[in-house]
Design a protein around this motif. Sequence first.
Motif, PDB file in Angstrom:
ATOM      1  N   LEU A  71      -2.322  -7.984   4.526  1.00  0.00           N
ATOM      2  CA  LEU A  71      -2.223  -7.178   5.740  1.00  0.00           C
ATOM      3  C   LEU A  71      -3.429  -7.397   6.640  1.00  0.00           C
ATOM      4  CD1 LEU A  71      -0.886  -4.789   7.344  1.00  0.00           C
ATOM      5  CD2 LEU A  71      -2.258  -3.240   5.925  1.00  0.00           C
ATOM      6  N   TYR A  72      -3.161  -7.499   7.956  1.00  0.00           N
ATOM      7  CA  TYR A  72      -4.225  -7.485   8.951  1.00  0.00           C
ATOM      8  C   TYR A  72      -3.790  -6.560  10.073  1.00  0.00           C
ATOM      9  CZ  TYR A  72      -7.733  -9.175  12.350  1.00  0.00           C
ATOM     10  OH  TYR A  72      -8.777  -9.259  13.252  1.00  0.00           O
ATOM     11  N   VAL A  73      -4.542  -5.491  10.294  1.00  0.00           N
ATOM     12  CA  VAL A  73      -4.256  -4.515  11.349  1.00  0.00           C
ATOM     13  C   VAL A  73      -5.307  -4.676  12.438  1.00  0.00           C
ATOM     14  CG1 VAL A  73      -4.092  -2.061  11.926  1.00  0.00           C
ATOM     15  CG2 VAL A  73      -3.283  -2.875   9.694  1.00  0.00           C
ATOM     16  N   SER A  74      -4.875  -4.928  13.660  1.00  0.00           N
ATOM     17  CA  SER A  74      -5.808  -5.012  14.783  1.00  0.00           C
ATOM     18  C   SER A  74      -5.051  -5.363  16.053  1.00  0.00           C
ATOM     19  CB  SER A  74      -6.884  -6.072  14.536  1.00  0.00           C
ATOM     20  OG  SER A  74      -8.148  -5.608  14.930  1.00  0.00           O
TER      21      SER A  74
ATOM     22  N   LEU B 263     -11.530  -1.331   9.539  1.00  0.00           N
ATOM     23  CA  LEU B 263     -12.181  -1.716   8.288  1.00  0.00           C
ATOM     24  C   LEU B 263     -12.386  -0.485   7.406  1.00  0.00           C
ATOM     25  CD1 LEU B 263     -13.494  -3.858   6.506  1.00  0.00           C
ATOM     26  CD2 LEU B 263     -15.613  -3.568   7.819  1.00  0.00           C
ATOM     27  N   LEU B 264     -12.775   0.635   8.004  1.00  0.00           N
ATOM     28  CA  LEU B 264     -12.933   1.879   7.243  1.00  0.00           C
ATOM     29  C   LEU B 264     -11.607   2.313   6.624  1.00  0.00           C
ATOM     30  CD1 LEU B 264     -15.219   4.058   9.583  1.00  0.00           C
ATOM     31  CD2 LEU B 264     -15.902   2.565   7.689  1.00  0.00           C
ATOM     32  N   GLU B 265     -10.519   2.151   7.374  1.00  0.00           N
ATOM     33  CA  GLU B 265      -9.195   2.524   6.865  1.00  0.00           C
ATOM     34  C   GLU B 265      -8.813   1.684   5.653  1.00  0.00           C
ATOM     35  OE1 GLU B 265      -7.660   3.788  11.354  1.00  0.00           O
ATOM     36  OE2 GLU B 265      -6.797   2.035  10.347  1.00  0.00           O
ATOM     37  N   ALA B 266      -9.092   0.381   5.725  1.00  0.00           N
ATOM     38  CA  ALA B 266      -8.783  -0.516   4.599  1.00  0.00           C
ATOM     39  C   ALA B 266      -9.637  -0.174   3.380  1.00  0.00           C
ATOM     40  CB  ALA B 266      -8.997  -1.963   5.012  1.00  0.00           C
ATOM     41  N   MET B 267     -10.907   0.128   3.616  1.00  0.00           N
ATOM     42  CA  MET B 267     -11.797   0.522   2.523  1.00  0.00           C
ATOM     43  C   MET B 267     -11.298   1.810   1.868  1.00  0.00           C
ATOM     44  SD  MET B 267     -15.351  -0.252   4.590  1.00  0.00           S
ATOM     45  CE  MET B 267     -16.444   0.619   3.453  1.00  0.00           C
ATOM     46  N   SER B 268     -10.934   2.786   2.684  1.00  0.00           N
ATOM     47  CA  SER B 268     -10.457   4.069   2.186  1.00  0.00           C
ATOM     48  C   SER B 268      -9.129   3.932   1.451  1.00  0.00           C
ATOM     49  CB  SER B 268     -10.308   5.047   3.352  1.00  0.00           C
ATOM     50  OG  SER B 268      -9.974   6.328   2.906  1.00  0.00           O
ATOM     51  N   SER B 269      -8.364   2.903   1.810  1.00  0.00           N
ATOM     52  CA  SER B 269      -7.067   2.654   1.163  1.00  0.00           C
ATOM     53  C   SER B 269      -7.206   1.941  -0.172  1.00  0.00           C
ATOM     54  CB  SER B 269      -6.169   1.831   2.102  1.00  0.00           C
ATOM     55  OG  SER B 269      -5.901   2.538   3.287  1.00  0.00           O
ATOM     56  N   GLY B 270      -8.432   1.630  -0.562  1.00  0.00           N
ATOM     57  CA  GLY B 270      -8.670   1.014  -1.864  1.00  0.00           C
ATOM     58  C   GLY B 270      -8.224  -0.431  -1.963  1.00  0.00           C
ATOM     59  N   LEU B 271      -8.249  -1.146  -0.842  1.00  0.00           N
ATOM     60  CA  LEU B 271      -7.771  -2.537  -0.840  1.00  0.00           C
ATOM     61  C   LEU B 271      -8.901  -3.541  -1.076  1.00  0.00           C
ATOM     62  CD1 LEU B 271      -5.330  -2.398   2.210  1.00  0.00           C
ATOM     63  CD2 LEU B 271      -4.702  -2.734  -0.190  1.00  0.00           C
ATOM     64  N   PRO B 272      -8.616  -4.630  -1.785  1.00  0.00           N
ATOM     65  CA  PRO B 272      -9.560  -5.754  -1.809  1.00  0.00           C
ATOM     66  C   PRO B 272      -9.601  -6.349  -0.402  1.00  0.00           C
ATOM     67  CG  PRO B 272      -7.880  -5.966  -3.528  1.00  0.00           C
ATOM     68  CD  PRO B 272      -7.423  -4.894  -2.596  1.00  0.00           C
ATOM     69  N   ILE B 273     -10.788  -6.661   0.100  1.00  0.00           N
ATOM     70  CA  ILE B 273     -10.922  -7.051   1.503  1.00  0.00           C
ATOM     71  C   ILE B 273     -11.613  -8.397   1.650  1.00  0.00           C
ATOM     72  CG2 ILE B 273     -11.930  -6.408   3.739  1.00  0.00           C
ATOM     73  CD1 ILE B 273     -11.821  -3.471   2.779  1.00  0.00           C
ATOM     74  N   ALA B 274     -10.991  -9.280   2.455  1.00  0.00           N
ATOM     75  CA  ALA B 274     -11.636 -10.502   2.936  1.00  0.00           C
ATOM     76  C   ALA B 274     -12.065 -10.203   4.368  1.00  0.00           C
ATOM     77  CB  ALA B 274     -10.673 -11.685   2.888  1.00  0.00           C
ATOM     78  N   CYS B 275     -13.349 -10.351   4.663  1.00  0.00           N
ATOM     79  CA  CYS B 275     -13.892  -9.797   5.905  1.00  0.00           C
ATOM     80  C   CYS B 275     -14.758 -10.785   6.681  1.00  0.00           C
ATOM     81  CB  CYS B 275     -14.723  -8.561   5.545  1.00  0.00           C
ATOM     82  SG  CYS B 275     -15.367  -7.638   6.958  1.00  0.00           S
ATOM     83  N   SER B 276     -14.757 -10.623   7.975  1.00  0.00           N
ATOM     84  CA  SER B 276     -15.637 -11.371   8.868  1.00  0.00           C
ATOM     85  C   SER B 276     -17.099 -11.167   8.481  1.00  0.00           C
ATOM     86  CB  SER B 276     -15.416 -10.895  10.305  1.00  0.00           C
ATOM     87  OG  SER B 276     -16.447 -11.318  11.160  1.00  0.00           O
ATOM     88  N   ASN B 277     -17.871 -12.259   8.562  1.00  0.00           N
ATOM     89  CA  ASN B 277     -19.301 -12.166   8.207  1.00  0.00           C
ATOM     90  C   ASN B 277     -20.181 -11.832   9.405  1.00  0.00           C
ATOM     91  OD1 ASN B 277     -19.385 -14.536   9.684  1.00  0.00           O
ATOM     92  ND2 ASN B 277     -19.947 -15.867   7.975  1.00  0.00           N
ATOM     93  N   VAL B 278     -19.565 -11.485  10.542  1.00  0.00           N
ATOM     94  CA  VAL B 278     -20.314 -11.135  11.750  1.00  0.00           C
ATOM     95  C   VAL B 278     -20.657  -9.646  11.705  1.00  0.00           C
ATOM     96  CG1 VAL B 278     -20.258 -11.064  14.267  1.00  0.00           C
ATOM     97  CG2 VAL B 278     -19.115 -12.932  13.055  1.00  0.00           C
TER      98      VAL B 278
ATOM     99  N   LEU C   3      -3.792  -6.995  -0.445  1.00  0.00           N
ATOM    100  CA  LEU C   3      -5.158  -7.233   0.020  1.00  0.00           C
ATOM    101  C   LEU C   3      -5.190  -7.227   1.538  1.00  0.00           C
ATOM    102  CD1 LEU C   3      -5.666 -10.548   0.899  1.00  0.00           C
ATOM    103  CD2 LEU C   3      -5.187 -10.738  -1.516  1.00  0.00           C
ATOM    104  N   PHE C   4      -6.396  -7.119   2.079  1.00  0.00           N
ATOM    105  CA  PHE C   4      -6.569  -6.903   3.513  1.00  0.00           C
ATOM    106  C   PHE C   4      -7.501  -7.948   4.102  1.00  0.00           C
ATOM    107  CE2 PHE C   4      -8.270  -4.835   7.321  1.00  0.00           C
ATOM    108  CZ  PHE C   4      -7.125  -4.282   7.870  1.00  0.00           C
TER     109      PHE C   4
END
Length: 236
Positions: free
Chosen positions: A58-61, A150-165, A136-137
């Motif tokens: 999933l990617y939400v934005s 990002l906070l929503e994905a963290m709160s949802s307990g998902l493994p996250i692949a994230c921007s390094n910026v 995963l997110f």
Amino acid sequence: SFKHAKRVIFLNQFAKDTLVPLINLTNGLIIPHGCNNVFQHSPKEQKVFNNKTPIKILYVSAFNAYKHQLEVITAFQKLVKDYSLVELTLVGGGSDRYYFRTVAKINRAQQSGFKIIYPGKVAMNELVEFYHEADLFIFASSCENLPNILLEAMSSGLPIACSNVEPMPSVLKGGGIYFDPFSSQSVYQSIKKLISSPLLREKFSNMAFKESKNYNWQQCTNETLKVLIDVATTKY
């Protein structure tokens, strides 16, 4: 306005560190926003993924150039060669040239057999379901202040692949795997590494979920009221 204010509230350390040297502030403090409790979901037991197991990414934005959906789609198309049952859901809307370019790329990918789901913008109750059904997110933005998604994905307990910026690493900290959002190859490699390791996903999802507890609206409310009371009762 910044210089004449009695207090300046920043949403995170990155914002404060970026602006304070430019305008020589001495009255800045940090009060982050909270995350809606409806997203809160304990991390799931992590599966072993293979070519017989569906993988929901999933990617939400909103669809903007700095959100890098085009790079994410290209990375996903590479990933299908490794995991044939992987699917990508992109939630969000837009109206500019980048939006139409991205939708056109989604349509071409779908016509070629790639499983990309695009529901557009969705209501809050539907959005919560997307988070809780995902495996995963991805968060690929390269320009944020405090990334609520990002906070929503963290709160949802998902493994996250994230921007390094920044400020993403300052928010997620050790709770995810990082990639260069300008590089589809980097996005692909990070997602593949996350998919291939249930232990890594378990570690990251638990760390991110724990970190998300630092972002709650009651704490934001209390700290903001303290600042207002302090300004109102102090003689200048």
